[in-house]
Design a protein around this motif. Structure first.
Motif, short mmCIF file in Angstrom:
data_model
loop_
_atom_site.label_atom_id
_atom_site.label_comp_id
_atom_site.label_asym_id
_atom_site.label_seq_id
_atom_site.Cartn_x
_atom_site.Cartn_y
_atom_site.Cartn_z
N GLN A 46 0.83 -1.22 0.00
CA GLN A 46 0.00 0.00 0.00
C GLN A 46 0.86 1.25 0.00
O GLN A 46 0.55 2.23 -0.67
CB GLN A 46 -0.94 0.02 1.21
N LEU A 47 1.93 1.24 0.79
CA LEU A 47 2.83 2.39 0.83
C LEU A 47 3.53 2.58 -0.51
O LEU A 47 3.71 3.70 -0.98
CB LEU A 47 3.85 2.24 1.95
N ALA A 48 3.93 1.47 -1.13
CA ALA A 48 4.57 1.55 -2.44
C ALA A 48 3.63 2.21 -3.44
O ALA A 48 4.04 3.09 -4.21
CB ALA A 48 4.98 0.17 -2.92
N ILE A 49 2.38 1.82 -3.42
CA ILE A 49 1.39 2.39 -4.35
C ILE A 49 1.19 3.88 -4.06
O ILE A 49 1.10 4.69 -4.99
CB ILE A 49 0.08 1.59 -4.28
N LYS A 50 1.12 4.25 -2.79
CA LYS A 50 1.00 5.67 -2.45
C LYS A 50 2.18 6.47 -3.01
O LYS A 50 2.01 7.57 -3.54
CB LYS A 50 0.92 5.86 -0.93
N PHE A 51 3.38 5.91 -2.87
CA PHE A 51 4.56 6.61 -3.37
C PHE A 51 4.52 6.71 -4.89
O PHE A 51 4.78 7.77 -5.45
CB PHE A 51 5.84 5.90 -2.92
N ILE A 52 4.18 5.62 -5.55
CA ILE A 52 4.09 5.62 -7.02
C ILE A 52 3.08 6.65 -7.50
O ILE A 52 3.30 7.34 -8.50
CB ILE A 52 3.74 4.20 -7.53
N ASN A 53 1.96 6.78 -6.78
CA ASN A 53 0.91 7.73 -7.15
C ASN A 53 1.21 9.15 -6.68
O ASN A 53 0.36 10.03 -6.77
CB ASN A 53 -0.44 7.28 -6.60
N GLU A 54 2.42 9.36 -6.17
CA GLU A 54 2.89 10.67 -5.71
C GLU A 54 2.06 11.24 -4.56
O GLU A 54 1.87 12.44 -4.44
CB GLU A 54 2.98 11.65 -6.88
N ASN A 55 1.57 10.36 -3.70
CA ASN A 55 0.85 10.78 -2.50
C ASN A 55 1.80 10.95 -1.31
O ASN A 55 1.37 11.35 -0.24
CB ASN A 55 -0.24 9.78 -2.14
N ILE A 56 3.06 10.60 -1.52
CA ILE A 56 4.10 10.77 -0.51
C ILE A 56 5.28 11.47 -1.20
O ILE A 56 5.74 11.02 -2.27
CB ILE A 56 4.55 9.42 0.08
N GLU A 57 5.76 12.55 -0.61
CA GLU A 57 6.89 13.30 -1.18
C GLU A 57 8.19 12.49 -1.07
O GLU A 57 8.38 11.73 -0.12
CB GLU A 57 7.06 14.63 -0.45
N LYS A 58 9.06 12.70 -2.03
CA LYS A 58 10.34 11.98 -2.07
C LYS A 58 11.13 12.15 -0.77
O LYS A 58 11.58 11.15 -0.18
CB LYS A 58 11.18 12.44 -3.26
N ASP A 59 11.32 13.39 -0.30
CA ASP A 59 12.12 13.59 0.89
C ASP A 59 11.45 13.03 2.14
O ASP A 59 12.13 12.52 3.04
CB ASP A 59 12.46 15.07 1.08
N GLU A 60 10.14 13.07 2.20
CA GLU A 60 9.41 12.45 3.32
C GLU A 60 9.67 10.94 3.32
O GLU A 60 9.90 10.33 4.38
CB GLU A 60 7.91 12.73 3.16
N TRP A 61 9.64 10.33 2.15
CA TRP A 61 9.91 8.90 2.00
C TRP A 61 11.34 8.58 2.44
O TRP A 61 11.58 7.64 3.19
CB TRP A 61 9.70 8.51 0.54
N LEU A 62 12.28 9.38 1.96
CA LEU A 62 13.68 9.15 2.31
C LEU A 62 13.92 9.32 3.81
O LEU A 62 14.68 8.56 4.40
CB LEU A 62 14.57 10.09 1.51
N GLU A 63 13.26 10.31 4.42
CA GLU A 63 13.39 10.50 5.88
C GLU A 63 12.89 9.27 6.64
O GLU A 63 13.47 8.88 7.64
CB GLU A 63 12.60 11.74 6.33
#
Length: 90
Positions: A46-63
Motif C-alpha cells: 500500500q505504501l509503495a502504491i501511495k509513493f508511485i501515485n505521488e501521495n508521498i513526497e520523495k524527501d518524506e519517504w527518504l526521511e
C-alpha cells in the motif's frame, strides 16, 4: 539573506519495485549519484502504491526509510550553506 538550496543540492533518487511475483515490495535509494545505492528495504504494498501515485513526497519517504543518509544530507547542505554565507561576508 536567503540562499537557493536548489543551486547546490545533493542528488537523491528513490525507487519502489515488487519482486517477480508482485507480492513483496522494496524501496531503494541513491544519494549523490552513487552507483550501488543503499541497501533495499522491504516495504508494504500500500505504501509503495501511495509513493508511485505521488501521495508521498520523495524527501518524506527518504526521511522514513533512509534516516541516517538523510541526516548526512541535511548536514552537508547546512555546511555548504554556512560556507557560502561566510564567503559572502568577506
Amino acid at each position: 539573506m536567503e540562499i537557493d538550496i536548489q543551486s547546490f543540492d545533493i542528488p537523491r533518487l528513490v525507487s519502489v519495485y515488487p519482486d517477480r511475483s508482485g507480492i513483496r515490495w522494496w524501496t531503494k535509494a541513491w544519494f549523490n549519484n552513487s552507483e550501488a545505492g543503499e541497501a533495499a528495504i522491504e516495504i508494504d504494498r500500500q505504501l509503495a502504491i501511495k509513493f508511485i501515485n505521488e501521495n508521498i513526497e520523495k524527501d518524506e519517504w527518504l526521511e522514513e526509510y533512509f534516516p541516517k543518509q538523510m541526516e548526512v544530507y541535511h548536514n552537508a547542505i547546512e555546511q555548504t550553506r554556512e560556507q557560502i554565507l561566510s564567503q559572502l561576508n568577506l
